[in-house]
Structure formats: structure tokens, C-alpha cells
Design an enzyme around this catalytic site. Structure first.
Site, short mmCIF file in Angstrom:
data_model
loop_
_atom_site.label_atom_id
_atom_site.label_comp_id
_atom_site.label_asym_id
_atom_site.label_seq_id
_atom_site.Cartn_x
_atom_site.Cartn_y
_atom_site.Cartn_z
N HIS A 196 0.84 -1.20 0.00
CA HIS A 196 0.00 0.00 0.00
C HIS A 196 0.88 1.26 0.00
CE1 HIS A 196 -3.56 2.43 1.41
NE2 HIS A 196 -2.57 3.18 1.88
N GLU A 197 1.90 1.27 0.84
CA GLU A 197 2.78 2.43 0.93
C GLU A 197 3.62 2.60 -0.34
OE1 GLU A 197 2.29 4.62 3.14
OE2 GLU A 197 0.85 3.31 4.13
N HIS A 234 1.94 4.69 -2.89
CA HIS A 234 2.12 6.14 -2.72
C HIS A 234 3.47 6.60 -3.26
CE1 HIS A 234 -1.59 6.56 -0.58
NE2 HIS A 234 -1.21 5.86 0.46
#
Length: 630
Positions: free
Chosen positions: A159-160, A163
Site C-alpha cells: 500500500h505504501e 504512494h
């Protein structure tokens, strides 16, 4: 959307942030002027002074906070109380975290970020921060390490990484600086009121009234700040969840992490509330408890149901009761589920194996890794010789290791390169680089060179700035030692320079390009001519066809003849900066044009694929390893 479309969207979001900030400033100034009008009357001079003071406080606050974050991701992690995770850690939990991060980096084609742990945070949370992948950091809470199993930790880290790859980090870190200015008036008012008891005399009342007015206006700023964060953040969290699932190709890990956040008492809340408020839009989970219009994340049940449509609230109640009696332990779950067992790695392809790829396939895979890329990364890490992995994690080993990758196989050229290293870094570094070139690096598979450099990158960043500047100068001198450097060695050296310069001064290099292909015709011609000539050094006709194939893709209406520069690869020194400043969608065409030039004969070897990955890295278009099965 692919990577290039997401980058274009991130650039539009930056423009949107500027507009929202301007509207917030207007709202705050109007609120200040209304307060002055009500308290002191309609004095035009006083209204002008109050307007200028409000603008000055907001501007100075934003500039101060932005300057304090000029160090990039490390600045944010340290201000949040993060503790760096050593590259050579032997702690089981920290080693598991580093392994997941390293595999993610290799799979996505970005430098390995610095890793931090928020040791005093029992909740499950994480964030990525930085201006670019070269200065990115990943931070996780101690609660995430303790409570999540490997699959769940992998889902959070994926998920990170979304980004990092989507350009969200750049917007997030700027948002921190911008919003601090909006909140400055309220902070000043609160401080004056806190210490106002010490003020005595006739002049105390106007000061306290002004402080109360600033405090009230501060709540206006807080309202606007929270609205901006919620508007910018919520949709990107949904996209990051979807990207994490695509990356790991399983929903159980990410869904399991979200369930533990929803079912455990500490959830994802951070105990450092002031810091959590400031970075709430960066976090994996809600760190502040805000809901409704101010929520920076979708409701937790909504996120779980997006991954597991059949999940019901009753199931969450059962999990709460189970975890209340016995809180989950990530390492124990790893053993019980077999997640700690070594994976079955497939072999790397032969050096001369052909890879099937097309330009649209390559542009679609830029910064868009999937489960197959993660599996390949696992195999690549397993294929790295233990001695070289150890060197990459050692403070004194990273420099000679990277220089060894750049040393030419020809001894005469290598002697010239050795002289450049000795002049700048000493005999010991030069001797170790030569030993590595002649030893473990001599038989290193082409697919392992970039991952090895990526693993050494965070260790290299630990060196003092003057040493890194000297190392950059050494890399440049080694690459240009005699002007007869291979294209791959040249591009690898350039990639190291780009990543280190951005890590040294991250805010300076944080930008989205705006140029169009028509504005950089000659630069395209030079790059494609060098690539074509490097692929066909003894066949000028084949090189011309490769060049024309690339030019047809990017500039079909222009007729720039094939003219390989006399200085060979050194001619590329002048093209990188203009081409890197291309608009994101124009970069997509550029990547496809380079792929056309490399694959025009219908064959792409593993070595050529790695060259393509290196060039894409210089363009800030990270490409996963092994584009297709050989």
C-alpha cells in the site's frame, strides 16, 4: 490508469492544492478582517495592517515548515519519533520488515528506501514520505511489527509503495508545509492565551483580545486544513489499496491488517496526537479518529468489504472477542501459517535468453508491479551471492561494490579507472573494487546488477555529505575515464548520480515536467541514435532501422536522419535533463520509443532488457525486472 496517467493526475492535484490553499487563505483573511471590524471598527488603515499581518504569518509559517522538511522523508520520520532500522539488523522482526521492503523495491524497480520504526506506537499504522523514490522512507509502528503476520505486513508495505510510485508522497509532504501556515494564527493565539496571565496593566486587554481573535481564526484555518486533507487523501487511499492487491495478488494480507486495526483496542491511532494530526493524510490507517467530512480515510469496514465483499460486522465482533482473550502475534502466525518457510525460487533466465515484449507492454508495466514481479524479486534476492549482499549492507562495503560494478572488463581501461578512484577515495577502495570485479562480480547475472545497486543505496546514503559528493565525482570520473564506456555502464553510473543527488537535496529535484516531444527533437535523436548504435555496433543498416523505429514512435512527422554522435555515449550528458523534464504522458511515448529501438528486430535479450530498465530509471520511470518470461 497507468503510471504516466497517475503522474499527470498527481500534477493536477498539485495545482488543485494551490487553488484550495489560496481559497483557504482568502477565507482566513476575511475572517481576520471581520474580527477586526467587529472589535475595532471600520478603520481602513487597521484593516490593511491586519490583512498584511495575516498574509505574512501564513506565508512565513508555510515557508518555515516547508524548509524544515527540505531533508525529505528522513525529516518526517525523525520528527515522528522514528528509529532507523539498520541494514544489517539481526533482530527477527526488523529483519522480516527489511526483507519485505527490499523485495518490494526490487520488484518495483525503485531504490530501497530507508526504513524506520515508531517504537512507542502500539497501534497498527505506517506511512511513506519523501519528495521522490530516491529519498523515500517507509515507517511502520511497533504495533504493526508485533501484530501483523508476513502477508499482512506485505500488504501494508505494498500500500505504501503505491504512494511512492504514484507521486503521492510529493504532494503529501508539500501539504504538511502548506497547512502549517494556515494553522499559524491559531497556534500564536493559543500560546499568547496560555502565557497571558503574566501580562499586567492597561495594555493587556488589547493583546488578549487579539490573541482570542487569532485563536478563533485558527479554528477557521483548522477547518480548511482538515477539509483539504480529506479531499486530497481519501480517493488516493482507495487507489493504494487496489494497487497493493494487484502487487501482492492476494487480498487476505491487506484485509487481515485492516481487520486487526478494526478489532484491536489500539486500532491505528497514534499516541502523539499533534504529530498524527499533521501527517494524518500520509498514514495507512486513521491516526486521529476524525470522521465524516474530515476523515482522511474511507471507513474501515468499507475498505475491508472492498477486498472481501462477503465480510460482515458480526465477523469483526468475533475477532474482537478472540483477540481480547489472546492478542495476535505476527511471528507466531508466520510459523503457524508456514509464512516463515523459505520460498521455492525458480531459476533466473540464461544470459542470452530472449524476452518477448512490445512498447505498450513496457509502458503499462512501468511502476505497476504485480505478484509475478514480486515472485521474481524473491528469486533475484535468493540469487544474489551472500558475500555481495553482505557488502551491500556494510558501511565500508557499498562504495567499492558500486564502483566494482562500473569497472570495465578491459584491464587497460580498468587501470585508468583505478587511477581515478585512487586519486579521490584512496588505494584501499580501488583495490577492493578491482577485487570484486575480478571475483564475485565477474560472473554476476545481468539481472542482479541493478538489484545489488538498489540494496547498497540505503547504506551509501548514511555516509556524510562531503564523502557522497566525492563519491559522485568518482563515479563520473570512472564512467568517463577513456570515453569508451559501454552504454549500460554509462547509464548505471548516471542512475547512481541521479539517485544520490536527489537524496542529497530532495526538495530541489521534486518536480513534474511540462515539456512536449516537439521541444526536444534533437535530444530524442541523440538518445535513440546512441541506443541503436550500441545494439548494433557492427551493422550500421540494422542500427539505422532501429533508430527509425524509435523516431517513428515519438516524432512520426519529423525527418531527422540517423547520425550517431562521434563522442558515442558521452553525447547523452546533454540529453538527460531536457528529456527528464517531459510531461508525464510524453514520457510514456519516450519509453515506448526506446523500447521500439531496442526491440525492432523482434529479439530482446536479458542484457538489453536490463539496459532498458536502467534508462527508464534515469527517466524516473521505474520498470520491474524481467518484463516477460524468457
Amino acid at each position: 490508469m497507468n503510471f504516466f496517467e497517475r503522474q499527470a493526475q498527481a500534477r493536477r492535484n498539485t495545482t488543485r492544492l494551490v487553488v484550495l490553499f489560496a481559497l483557504a487563505v482568502v477565507g482566513i483573511v476575511v475572517a481576520v478582517d471581520l474580527g477586526v471590524l467587529l472589535v475595532f471598527g471600520s478603520d481602513p488603515a487597521l484593516l490593511a495592517v491586519s490583512t498584511l499581518l495575516a498574509l505574512g504569518v501564513i506565508g512565513i509559517g508555510s515557508m518555515y515548515r516547508t524548509a524544515s522538511l527540505s531533508g525529505g522523508g528522513d525529516s518526517v520520520a525523525l520528527q515522528m519519533g522514528g528509529v532507523p532500522v539498520p541494514e544489517d539488523t539481526t533482530d527477527v522482526q526488523l529483519r522480516r520488515l527489511r526483507n519485505v521492503v527490499e523485495e518490494m523495491s526490487i520488484a518495483s524497480g525503485v531504490p530501497v528506501p530507508r526504513v524506520y520504526v515508531l517504537e512507542h506506537e502500539p497501534g497498527i499504522n505506517a506511512f511513506a514520505a519523501g519528495y521522490s523514490p530516491s529519498d523515500a522512507v517507509i515507517a511502520v509502528t511497533r504495533g504493526a511489527l508485533d501484530r501483523l503476520n508476513r502477508d499482512e505486513l506485505q500488504g501494508v508495505i505494498a500500500h505504501e509503495y503505491s504512494h511512492i510510485l504514484n507521486g503521492d508522497m510529493r504532494l503529501n509532504i508539500r501539504l504538511v508545509g502548506v497547512l502549517f501556515g494556515i494553522l499559524m494564527l491559531g497556534l500564536i493565539g493559543r500560546k499568547i492565551l496560555q502565557h497571558g496571565a503574566a501580562v499586567r496593566g492597561r495594555n493587556a486587554m488589547p493583546l488578549l483580545v487579539a490573541a482570542l481573535l487569532a485563536l478563533v481564526v485558527g479554528y477557521v484555518g483548522l477547518f480548511f486544513g482538515r477539509m483539504i486533507k480529506a479531499g486530497v487523501s481519501r480517493s488516493r487511499e482507495v487507489l493504494a489499496d487496489a494497487s497493493a492487491v494487484q502487487f501482492t495478488r492476494q487480498t487476505t494480507g491487506l484485509a487481515g491488517a485492516l481487520k486487526k486495526i478494526a478489532g484491536l483496542h489500539d486500532g491505528s491511532r497514534l499516541t502523539a496526537r499533534a504529530e498524527a494530526e499533521e501527517v494524518s493524510h500520509m498514514l495507512f490507517g486513521d491516526g486521529t479518529g476524525l470522521s465524516g467530512l474530515f476523515a482522511t480515510h474511507p471507513p474501515i469496514l468499507e475498505r475491508i468489504r472492498a477486498l472481501e465483499p462477503g465480510f460482515r460486522p458480526e465477523g469483526l465482533e468475533q475477532l474482537k472477542a478472540q483477540w481480547l482473550a489472546r492478542p495476535p502475534n505476527g511471528l507466531e502466525e508466520d510459523l503457524r501459517l508456514g509464512l516463515a518457510a523459505p520460498a521455492d525460487h525458480g531459476p533466473l533466465p540464461a544470459h542470452g535468453a530472449d524476452i518477448d515484449l512490445t512498447p505498450p507492454m513496457v509502458s503499462a508495466q512501468v511502476a505497476d508491479p504485480d505478484e509475478e514481479d514480486y515472485r521474481r524479486a524473491d528469486a533475484i534476492v535468493a540469487g544474489l551471492p551472500g558475500q555481495l549482499r553482505a557488502m551491500a549492507s556494510l558501511r565500508e562495503g557499498a562504495m567499492p561494490l558500486l564502483l566494482g560494478l562500473l569497472l570495465a572488463p578491459d584491464d587497460e581501461v580498468a587501470d585508468l579507472q583505478r587511477s581515478e578512484i585512487v586519486a579521490r577515495l584512496g588505494v584501499g577502495v580501488a583495490a577492493e573494487a578491482r577485487r570484486l570485479r575480478d571475483g564475485p562480480l565477474a560472473s554476476l547475472h545481468p539481472m542482479l546488477r541493478l538489484p545489488l545497486a538498489s540494496l547498497a543505496f540505503p547504506t551509501l546514503r548514511l555516509r556524510p555529505r562531503p564523502e557522497l559528493a566525492t563519491f559522485l565525482d568518482t563515479v563520473h570520473a570512472v564512467v568517463h575515464a577513456d570515453g569508451r564506456v559501454s552504454l549500460f555502464e554509462y547509464c548505471l553510473g548516471r542512475l547512481l548520480e541521479v539517485q544520490l543527488r536527489e537524496a542529497l537535496d530532495p526538495s530541489r529535484y521534486a518536480r513534474f515536467g511540462r515539456r512536449k516531444p516537439g521541444n526536444v527533437r534533437q535530444e530524442f535523436a541523440t538518445l535513440l541514435a546512441v541506443v541503436a548504435q550500441a545494439g548494433h555496433p557492427r551493422d550500421p543498416d540494422a542500427a539505422r532501422r532501429a533508430y527509425l523505429a524509435g523516431m517513428q514512435r515519438v516524432l512520426p512527422r519529423d525527418h531527422l536522419p540517423y547520425a550517431p554522435p562521434a563522442e558515442g555515449v558521452l553525447a547523452l550528458d546533454a540529453v538527460w535533463e531536457p528529456l527528464d523534464a517531459l510531461d508525464p504522458l510524453a514520457k510514456q511515448v519516450a519509453v515506448e520509443a526506446i523500447t521500439d529501438a531496442i526491440s525492432h528486430d523482434g529479439k530482446v535479450t536479458v542484457a538489453e532488457a536490463e539496459l532498458l530498465r536502467t534508462i527508464c530509471g534515469v527517466f524516473h520511470c521505474p520498470l520491474p525486472p524481467m518484463l516477460e518470461h524468457a
